[in-house]
Design a protein around this motif. Structure first.
Motif, PDB file in Angstrom:
ATOM      1  N   UNK A 172       0.776  -1.235   0.000  1.00 60.45           N
ATOM      2  CA  UNK A 172       0.000   0.000   0.000  1.00 60.45           C
ATOM      3  C   UNK A 172       0.811   1.290   0.000  1.00 60.45           C
ATOM      4  N   UNK A 173       2.107   1.223   0.197  1.00 60.21           N
ATOM      5  CA  UNK A 173       2.905   2.448   0.259  1.00 60.21           C
ATOM      6  C   UNK A 173       3.665   2.607  -1.047  1.00 60.21           C
ATOM      7  N   UNK A 174       3.585   3.808  -1.616  1.00 63.76           N
ATOM      8  CA  UNK A 174       4.302   4.087  -2.864  1.00 63.76           C
ATOM      9  C   UNK A 174       5.793   4.187  -2.578  1.00 63.76           C
ATOM     10  N   UNK A 175       6.555   3.313  -3.190  1.00 60.26           N
ATOM     11  CA  UNK A 175       7.994   3.285  -2.942  1.00 60.26           C
ATOM     12  C   UNK A 175       8.770   4.146  -3.918  1.00 60.26           C
ATOM     13  N   UNK A 176       8.096   4.661  -4.931  1.00 59.87           N
ATOM     14  CA  UNK A 176       8.765   5.539  -5.884  1.00 59.87           C
ATOM     15  C   UNK A 176       9.798   4.819  -6.723  1.00 59.87           C
TER      16      UNK A 176
END
Length: 52
Positions: free
Chosen positions: A32-36
Motif C-alpha cells: 500500500x505504500x508508494x515506494x517511488x
C-alpha cells in the motif's frame, strides 16, 4: 497480584504475537505504500514523472 510466572507468560505471548504482526505490517506497507520505483526509457535514462 502478579507473580513472576504471570510476567513470563505475558512476555512469551507478547513475543509470540510480535513476529506475525511484524510480517503483517511489513506486507501491508509493501502493498500500500508508494515506494517511488524508478522507470527507465529505451535510452537508459530515468523517466521523470512529475505529478505536481
Amino acid at each position: 497480584m502478579v507473580t513472576p510466572d504471570t510476567a513470563l507468560w505475558l512476555a512469551g505471548i507478547g513475543i509470540a504475537l510480535a513476529v506475525p504482526l511484524t510480517f503483517m505490517v511489513a506486507n501491508w506497507v509493501r502493498k500500500h505504500v508508494d515506494h517511488g520505483e524508478m522507470r527507465f526509457g529505451p535510452d537508459g535514462k530515468v523517466i521523470e514523472d512529475d505529478k505536481d
